[in-house]
Design a protein around this motif. Structure first.
Motif, short mmCIF file in Angstrom:
data_model
loop_
_atom_site.label_atom_id
_atom_site.label_comp_id
_atom_site.label_asym_id
_atom_site.label_seq_id
_atom_site.Cartn_x
_atom_site.Cartn_y
_atom_site.Cartn_z
N PRO A 17 -3.30 -30.39 -6.83
CA PRO A 17 -3.71 -31.34 -5.79
C PRO A 17 -5.10 -31.01 -5.25
O PRO A 17 -5.44 -29.83 -5.06
CB PRO A 17 -2.66 -31.17 -4.70
N GLY A 18 -5.89 -32.01 -4.99
CA GLY A 18 -7.24 -31.81 -4.47
C GLY A 18 -7.27 -31.18 -3.10
O GLY A 18 -8.25 -30.55 -2.72
N VAL A 19 -6.21 -31.33 -2.34
CA VAL A 19 -6.15 -30.78 -0.98
C VAL A 19 -5.32 -29.50 -0.93
O VAL A 19 -4.81 -29.12 0.12
CB VAL A 19 -5.59 -31.83 0.00
N LEU A 20 -5.19 -28.82 -2.05
CA LEU A 20 -4.35 -27.62 -2.15
C LEU A 20 -4.74 -26.57 -1.12
O LEU A 20 -3.89 -26.01 -0.44
CB LEU A 20 -4.41 -27.04 -3.56
N SER A 38 -7.89 -18.18 -0.48
CA SER A 38 -8.80 -18.95 -1.33
C SER A 38 -8.00 -19.56 -2.48
O SER A 38 -6.94 -19.07 -2.84
CB SER A 38 -9.92 -18.07 -1.88
N VAL A 39 -8.52 -20.65 -3.01
CA VAL A 39 -7.87 -21.36 -4.11
C VAL A 39 -8.85 -21.44 -5.27
O VAL A 39 -10.01 -21.82 -5.08
CB VAL A 39 -7.44 -22.77 -3.69
N HIS A 40 -8.38 -21.09 -6.46
CA HIS A 40 -9.20 -21.13 -7.65
C HIS A 40 -8.49 -21.95 -8.72
O HIS A 40 -7.58 -21.44 -9.39
CB HIS A 40 -9.46 -19.72 -8.18
N PRO A 41 -8.86 -23.23 -8.88
CA PRO A 41 -8.27 -24.00 -9.99
C PRO A 41 -8.73 -23.39 -11.31
O PRO A 41 -9.90 -23.09 -11.49
CB PRO A 41 -8.83 -25.40 -9.80
N PHE A 47 -3.57 -22.82 -11.29
CA PHE A 47 -4.45 -22.38 -10.21
C PHE A 47 -4.05 -20.97 -9.77
O PHE A 47 -2.97 -20.49 -10.09
CB PHE A 47 -4.40 -23.35 -9.02
N THR A 48 -4.98 -20.34 -9.05
CA THR A 48 -4.75 -19.02 -8.48
C THR A 48 -4.97 -19.10 -6.98
O THR A 48 -5.96 -19.69 -6.54
CB THR A 48 -5.72 -17.99 -9.10
N LEU A 49 -4.07 -18.51 -6.23
CA LEU A 49 -4.27 -18.33 -4.80
C LEU A 49 -4.72 -16.90 -4.57
O LEU A 49 -4.11 -15.96 -5.09
CB LEU A 49 -2.97 -18.59 -4.02
N GLY A 50 -5.79 -16.73 -3.81
CA GLY A 50 -6.28 -15.41 -3.46
C GLY A 50 -5.95 -15.12 -2.01
O GLY A 50 -6.45 -15.81 -1.11
N PHE A 51 -5.09 -14.15 -1.79
CA PHE A 51 -4.67 -13.77 -0.44
C PHE A 51 -5.46 -12.55 0.01
O PHE A 51 -5.43 -11.52 -0.66
CB PHE A 51 -3.19 -13.40 -0.43
N TYR A 52 -6.16 -12.65 1.14
CA TYR A 52 -6.80 -11.50 1.75
C TYR A 52 -5.84 -11.03 2.84
O TYR A 52 -5.72 -11.63 3.90
CB TYR A 52 -8.16 -11.87 2.33
N ALA A 74 9.54 -23.10 -2.71
CA ALA A 74 10.84 -23.59 -2.24
C ALA A 74 10.73 -24.69 -1.18
O ALA A 74 11.55 -25.60 -1.15
CB ALA A 74 11.64 -22.42 -1.67
N GLU A 75 9.68 -24.61 -0.34
CA GLU A 75 9.64 -25.48 0.83
C GLU A 75 8.50 -26.49 0.86
O GLU A 75 8.60 -27.48 1.58
CB GLU A 75 9.56 -24.62 2.10
N ALA A 76 7.43 -26.24 0.14
CA ALA A 76 6.25 -27.11 0.24
C ALA A 76 6.46 -28.38 -0.58
O ALA A 76 6.31 -28.37 -1.79
CB ALA A 76 5.00 -26.36 -0.22
N ARG A 77 6.80 -29.45 0.10
CA ARG A 77 7.05 -30.73 -0.57
C ARG A 77 5.78 -31.30 -1.21
O ARG A 77 5.86 -32.11 -2.11
CB ARG A 77 7.64 -31.74 0.41
N TRP A 78 4.63 -30.87 -0.75
CA TRP A 78 3.36 -31.38 -1.27
C TRP A 78 2.96 -30.71 -2.59
O TRP A 78 2.09 -31.18 -3.29
CB TRP A 78 2.24 -31.17 -0.25
#
Length: 104
Positions: A17-20, A38-41, A47-52, A74-78
């Motif tokens: 999603p563009g609004v990820l 951060s989000v890295h498509p 995609f990769t999520l970068g957690f600081y 589990a919970e994010a309907r988007w």
């Protein structure tokens, strides 16, 4: 602070999603101890999520990021159907460090 990467693959034909970034950030809780996300498509279907993370240890940072990712799945309907493929601290090749250890 620890940087932890979480790698996801979407089930085709779904795309990232563009609004990820905005949606993922809005899903964080103070107890997640995430200072920045951060989000890295990587492709239309990955995609990769970068957690600081401000966790107290590397193990806590990795387990905390894993817990956030499982909650999102589990919970994010988007979030389109996806699977978490890997969570961990990105490794840096020693050659990229240059003379960093000698500057300590």
């Amino acid at each position: 602070m620890y940087l932890v990467h979480a790698h996801f693959e979407l089930v085709p034909p779904h795309e990232v999603p563009g609004v990820l970034r905005e949606l993922a950030r809005s899903s964080l809780l103070p107890s997640d101890r995430v200072e920045h996300l951060s989000v890295h498509p990587r492709s239309p279907h990955a995609f990769t999520l970068g957690f600081y993370s401000t966790a107290g240890s590397l193990a806590e940072a990795e387990s905390g990021a894993t817990a956030v990712c499982r909650r999102l799945l589990a919970e994010a309907r988007w979030l389109p159907p996806a699977r978490l493929t890997r969570v961990g601290v990105p490794l840096i090749a020693p050659a990229l460090l240059g003379d960093w250890p000698s500057r300590l």
